[in-house]
Design a protein around this motif. Structure first.
Motif, PDB file in Angstrom:
ATOM      1  N   ASP A  53       0.822  -1.211   0.000  1.00  0.00           N
ATOM      2  CA  ASP A  53       0.000   0.000   0.000  1.00  0.00           C
ATOM      3  C   ASP A  53       0.857   1.261   0.000  1.00  0.00           C
ATOM      4  N   TRP A  54       2.160   1.082   0.216  1.00  0.00           N
ATOM      5  CA  TRP A  54       3.062   2.217   0.424  1.00  0.00           C
ATOM      6  C   TRP A  54       3.962   2.381  -0.794  1.00  0.00           C
ATOM      7  N   ALA A  55       3.824   3.502  -1.499  1.00  0.00           N
ATOM      8  CA  ALA A  55       4.573   3.722  -2.735  1.00  0.00           C
ATOM      9  C   ALA A  55       6.084   3.766  -2.516  1.00  0.00           C
ATOM     10  N   ALA A 100       8.344 -13.012  -2.682  1.00  0.00           N
ATOM     11  CA  ALA A 100       8.145 -11.562  -2.679  1.00  0.00           C
ATOM     12  C   ALA A 100       9.151 -10.916  -3.619  1.00  0.00           C
ATOM     13  N   PHE A 101       8.705  -9.868  -4.312  1.00  0.00           N
ATOM     14  CA  PHE A 101       9.566  -9.158  -5.259  1.00  0.00           C
ATOM     15  C   PHE A 101       9.281  -7.659  -5.183  1.00  0.00           C
ATOM     16  N   LEU A 102      10.271  -6.867  -5.559  1.00  0.00           N
ATOM     17  CA  LEU A 102       9.978  -5.468  -5.828  1.00  0.00           C
ATOM     18  C   LEU A 102       9.052  -5.413  -7.030  1.00  0.00           C
ATOM     19  N   ALA A 114       8.969   0.188 -14.449  1.00  0.00           N
ATOM     20  CA  ALA A 114       7.516   0.372 -14.376  1.00  0.00           C
ATOM     21  C   ALA A 114       6.899  -0.583 -13.363  1.00  0.00           C
ATOM     22  N   ARG A 115       5.795  -0.173 -12.741  1.00  0.00           N
ATOM     23  CA  ARG A 115       5.067  -1.047 -11.831  1.00  0.00           C
ATOM     24  C   ARG A 115       4.427  -2.164 -12.641  1.00  0.00           C
ATOM     25  N   LEU A 124       3.951   9.492   4.714  1.00  0.00           N
ATOM     26  CA  LEU A 124       3.997  10.099   3.386  1.00  0.00           C
ATOM     27  C   LEU A 124       4.763  11.414   3.421  1.00  0.00           C
ATOM     28  N   ALA A 125       4.689  12.080   4.569  1.00  0.00           N
ATOM     29  CA  ALA A 125       5.381  13.343   4.821  1.00  0.00           C
ATOM     30  C   ALA A 125       5.422  13.504   6.341  1.00  0.00           C
ATOM     31  N   PRO A 126       6.178  14.471   6.872  1.00  0.00           N
ATOM     32  CA  PRO A 126       6.217  14.648   8.329  1.00  0.00           C
ATOM     33  C   PRO A 126       4.837  14.849   8.958  1.00  0.00           C
TER      34      PRO A 126
END
Length: 278
Positions: free
Chosen positions: A19-21, A37-39, A47-48, A243-245
């Motif tokens: 779920d996490w880019a 499991a793979f990237l 590309a995804r 995702l950000a601070p």
């Protein structure tokens, strides 16, 4: 890191997608029954490969240029392969990541070739998860939201009961009147036991008939990003990804035992619990 529950990946071709880019992985059950499991990135241009819309995987097909990989990650086909006369297919397979199953859960390591030793990583917390037989659960629903808050702040909110009689005076405080919590730490992991209002009735119950979840809710903060809430008839798994601070992706998946929620009444009860915990 915790990746998800086993029930979503039991059949060949079933998969779990990150779920996490910032950590794009895919975990798949091969036709040989093995979990890999793979990237989730093509070795050609990055590309995804898996979008999440695929109901089941028979192979990995890159949507950008059509490169094909088997569910074992091996590069099987190259579009217009004559344009790549010097490519070493073995060196161009998907990047594999360590993955293991335990206690009905799937765990992944972000570093290729790293050791994934759950015995030493989880310690006594792992024994607890084994005890609760999470493998017998199935997923009801999963929710994803973005919160305007730091991810550590969201986790820390779960770690105290001080607020319960005040912030939750019309809801949770009815079941947890005093907000009393005891805790145990193993490394960075934390187990919390929140006493229910009926906790003092437990000594009058024969030991062999006692079940901790009838008298306390048990919570687990699993480093770095997961938080379990154990209830008598369902389990909530919350995960937090920065995702950000000041911005966090928060996922909540509710698991349940089918034998406890039968028919329309059971589905209505599940819906109520899911909406309540969200």
């Amino acid at each position: 890191m915790l990746a998800g529950h086993q029930s979503s990946i039991r059949e060949p071709g079933a998969y779990i997608l990150s779920d996490w880019a910032k950590f794009p992985y895919v975990i798949v059950r091969g036709s040989d029954g093995r979990l890999r499991a793979f990237l989730n990135t093509c070795r050609h241009r990055g590309a995804r490969i898996v979008s999440g819309k695929e109901p089941c995987l028979k192979a990995f097909i890159c949507p950008f240029h059509g490169w094909a990989y088997g569910l074992d990650g091996q590069l099987k086909g190259i579009t217009k392969s004559y344009n790549f006369p010097d490519i070493n297919r073995e060196d161009s397979s998907l990047v594999e990541l360590p993955v293991v199953e335990r206690a009905g859960l799937v765990w992944i390591h972000p570093t290729p070739g790293a050791s994934l030793d759950l015995e030493s990583y989880l310690g006594a917390i792992g024994d607890d998860l084994d005890h609760f037989d999470l493998s017998g659960l199935v997923s009801y629903r999963k929710n994803l939201v973005i919160k305007r808050a730091n991810w550590k702040l969201l986790i820390k909110t779960y770690l105290e009961g001080y607020r319960v009689p005040y912030l939750h005076k019309n809801t949770l405080s009815q079941a947890f009147k005093k907000g009393i919590i005891s805790h145990y730490e193993y490394g960075y992991h934390i187990r919390l036991s929140a006493a229910r209002t009926n906790f003092l009735e437990m000594p009058s119950v024969p030991r062999e008939e006692r079940h901790i979840l009838n008298y306390a809710s048990v919570y687990y903060s699993i480093f770095p990003q997961a938080f379990f809430i154990m209830q008598p008839d369902y389990v909530s798994i919350n995960m937090f990804f920065p995702l950000a601070p000041d911005q966090t992706l928060w996922t909540h998946e509710m698991l349940y035992r089918p034998s406890q929620f039968r028919g329309d009444a059971g589905q209505e009860a599940l819906e109520k619990r899911f909406n309540y915990t969200n």
